[in-house]
Design a protein around this motif. Structure first.
Motif, short mmCIF file in Angstrom:
data_model
loop_
_atom_site.label_atom_id
_atom_site.label_comp_id
_atom_site.label_asym_id
_atom_site.label_seq_id
_atom_site.Cartn_x
_atom_site.Cartn_y
_atom_site.Cartn_z
N ARG B 38 -5.71 -27.52 27.26
CA ARG B 38 -5.36 -28.68 26.48
C ARG B 38 -5.01 -29.95 27.26
O ARG B 38 -5.24 -30.77 27.58
CB ARG B 38 -4.77 -28.42 25.17
CG ARG B 38 -4.24 -29.76 24.51
CD ARG B 38 -3.21 -29.27 23.57
NE ARG B 38 -2.59 -30.38 22.76
CZ ARG B 38 -1.66 -31.17 23.53
NH1 ARG B 38 -1.17 -30.64 24.36
NH2 ARG B 38 -1.36 -32.35 22.85
N GLY B 39 -3.49 -29.29 27.75
CA GLY B 39 -2.94 -30.47 28.63
C GLY B 39 -3.38 -30.71 30.09
O GLY B 39 -3.70 -31.86 30.20
N SER B 42 -6.51 -32.91 29.33
CA SER B 42 -6.28 -34.33 29.10
C SER B 42 -5.70 -34.95 30.31
O SER B 42 -6.17 -36.13 30.67
CB SER B 42 -5.29 -34.49 28.19
OG SER B 42 -4.29 -34.19 28.16
N ALA B 43 -5.04 -34.20 31.03
CA ALA B 43 -4.47 -35.05 32.36
C ALA B 43 -5.63 -35.00 33.33
O ALA B 43 -5.91 -36.18 34.09
CB ALA B 43 -3.52 -34.02 33.09
N ILE B 45 -8.90 -35.72 32.54
CA ILE B 45 -9.62 -36.63 31.96
C ILE B 45 -9.07 -38.04 32.35
O ILE B 45 -9.59 -38.93 33.12
CB ILE B 45 -9.88 -36.76 30.67
CG1 ILE B 45 -10.65 -35.39 30.17
CG2 ILE B 45 -10.52 -38.07 30.07
CD1 ILE B 45 -12.18 -35.62 30.79
N GLY B 46 -7.80 -38.16 32.26
CA GLY B 46 -6.82 -39.47 32.76
C GLY B 46 -7.19 -39.76 34.21
O GLY B 46 -7.43 -40.77 34.48
N ALA B 47 -7.06 -38.49 35.19
CA ALA B 47 -7.33 -38.81 36.55
C ALA B 47 -8.60 -39.06 36.73
O ALA B 47 -8.89 -40.04 37.49
CB ALA B 47 -6.72 -37.49 37.40
#
Lengths: 355, 82
Positions: B38-39, B42-43, B45-47
């Motif tokens: 999960r963490g 999301s990181a 996808i952000g990158a």
């Protein structure tokens, strides 16, 4: 805008925001870029910026402005864009924390409007100085720039956090015809809202604790800067008027006692927990160089934010560090461009760049 | 209580046989892997949103917690079939 309500809100999405923010941080200008920029004329700076992060803004504004104006509008628009992006990505608690901090630009905008009206600037030139990154919406900003008196500004802002303090300060302003009470009221309203109903440090979890720690540092540095300014001007202004509550470094008694005595003030800071971290800044202060002192203080704050974000990578701290770094970049570019236009020497401009 | 379970209990047999225990092990490890992903996801996808070139890196990092499930599968095979 929502306000922090303890554990009821979700913890937010620090992973996502931090990943994006770190990537953007790597796009900021580094030391070698600044070394180049310092030696450029305004036209060259504009071209250099066009090849980097600022391309979109430069292209959008390039037809309307030129020279220093172009650079300034581009960097401000870019800053607002990035900060709005961050707010857009954030959720839950992260949103609260970031939004609180970005109200800084509301305070800036309000002060700009007041200063503009005071100095008799027209609405258009006030408007170009605004940074649209805060909470106050476009419509209110338009009303503010259109206001014809400071009294009207106070009326428009009556419903915001700046309303009551401004109203109280307005009497002082009328009596003294100085802007200081008004600007001070805005600053204090911002800082008070910043630390308002945050959980106590002892009961907070680690990321929140770090956030509070960062805010305290910021407030302490702001207080220190104000205290030095007051001491420097040796004016009759009561230093306690300026004090912002919530810091660790000073309380009201300290400020009254130390306001007059610069040596004692420096000693007090040196003995505090900040001592080693801002040693360079204090050194500059002792040699009487106030610009260097304030620059070194800014650099120390950024360093503190970086340290906090390394210690706890998945928290709001890296985001704040980015916001600070971005602001710094914008200030640096502006200093370089303005310095160049004013015909300063390379060395003089370099002195104003904070790395 | 379900009649068969009651019967098993009366006979003194364990409530969970080997296959059941294995299923729970796989389920728990998959849950843990999901939480870890999960963490990271999301990181990642952000990158990737900032820089497309990070897609491969993001993908690899995101599936690394899957190894938890693979390890458990190994354990399951060891217990059930050896």
């Amino acid at each position: 805008m929502s306000v922090y309500t303890g554990s009821k809100r979700s913890r937010g999405n620090p992973e996502y925001v931090v990943a994006r923010v770190r990537s953007r941080r790597s796009m900021l200008y580094d030391e070698s870029d600044y070394r180049k920029l310092v030696r450029m004329g305004t036209g060259e700076i504009a071209r250099f910026m066009e090849d980097s992060e600022y391309e979109a803004e430069m292209n959008a504004l390039g037809t309307r402005f030129a020279g220093v104006d172009l650079i300034e509008y581009a960097i401000e628009r870019n800053l607002a864009k990035h900060f709005e992006d961050i707010l857009g990505w954030s959720e839950g608690r992260i949103y609260d924390f970031v939004a609180r901090y970005l109200r800084k630009f509301d305070a800036w905008n309000v002060k700009t409007v007041i200063r503009g009206i005071y100095s008799g600037a027209d609405a258009e030139s006030i408007e170009t100085d605004l940074i649209r990154a805060g909470e106050i919406d476009e419509e209110t900003l338009a009303q503010l720039t259109g206001a014809d008196s400071i009294e009207r500004v106070v009326e428009i802002l009556a419903d915001t956090i700046y309303g009551p303090p401004l109203e109280a300060a307005y009497e002082d302003y009328e009596r003294t015809d100085l802007l200081v009470p008004l600007e001070n009221a805005v600053d204090r309203a911002f800082y008070e809202a910043l630390i308002e109903d945050l959980p106590a440090k002892s009961s907070a979890n680690r990321p929140t604790e770090l956030y509070i720690e960062f805010l305290e540092t910021e407030i302490d540095f702001r207080n220190l800067r104000n205290a030095i300014r007051v001491a420097h001007d040796a004016s009759t202004i009561d230093p306690t008027e300026y004090a912002i509550a919530g810091g660790r470094l000073f309380d009201v008694d300290d400020l009254t006692r130390l306001g007059e005595d610069r040596e004692a003030l420096i000693d007090h800071v040196r003995e505090s927990s900040y001592g080693t971290r801002i040693e360079t800044a204090l050194g500059h202060l002792e040699s009487g160089d106030r610009i260097e002192f304030e620059n070194a203080l800014d650099a120390a704050l950024l360093e503190q934010a970086d340290r906090l974000s390394n210690r706890y990578p998945v928290s709001v701290c890296p985001i704040l560090a980015y916001i600070l770094a971005k602001e710094r970049e914008v200030e640096n570019i502006r200093a370089i461009a303005r310095g160049r236009e004013a015909g300063m020497s390379d060395a003089e401009i370099e002195r104003r760049v904070i790395l | 209580m379900i009649p068969e379970t009651a019967m098993l209990l009366q006979e003194g047999a364990p409530i969970l046989n080997d296959a059941g225990a294995a299923a729970i092990a796989v389920g728990l490890s998959a849950l843990a892997a999901g939480y870890a992903e999960r963490g990271i996801g999301s990181a990642a996808i952000g990158a990737i949103a900032e820089d497309d070139d990070l897609f491969v890196n993001g993908l690899i990092l995101t599936v690394i917690p899957e190894t938890l499930v693979i390890l458990v599968l190994v354990v399951v095979f060891l217990v059930l079939f050896i």
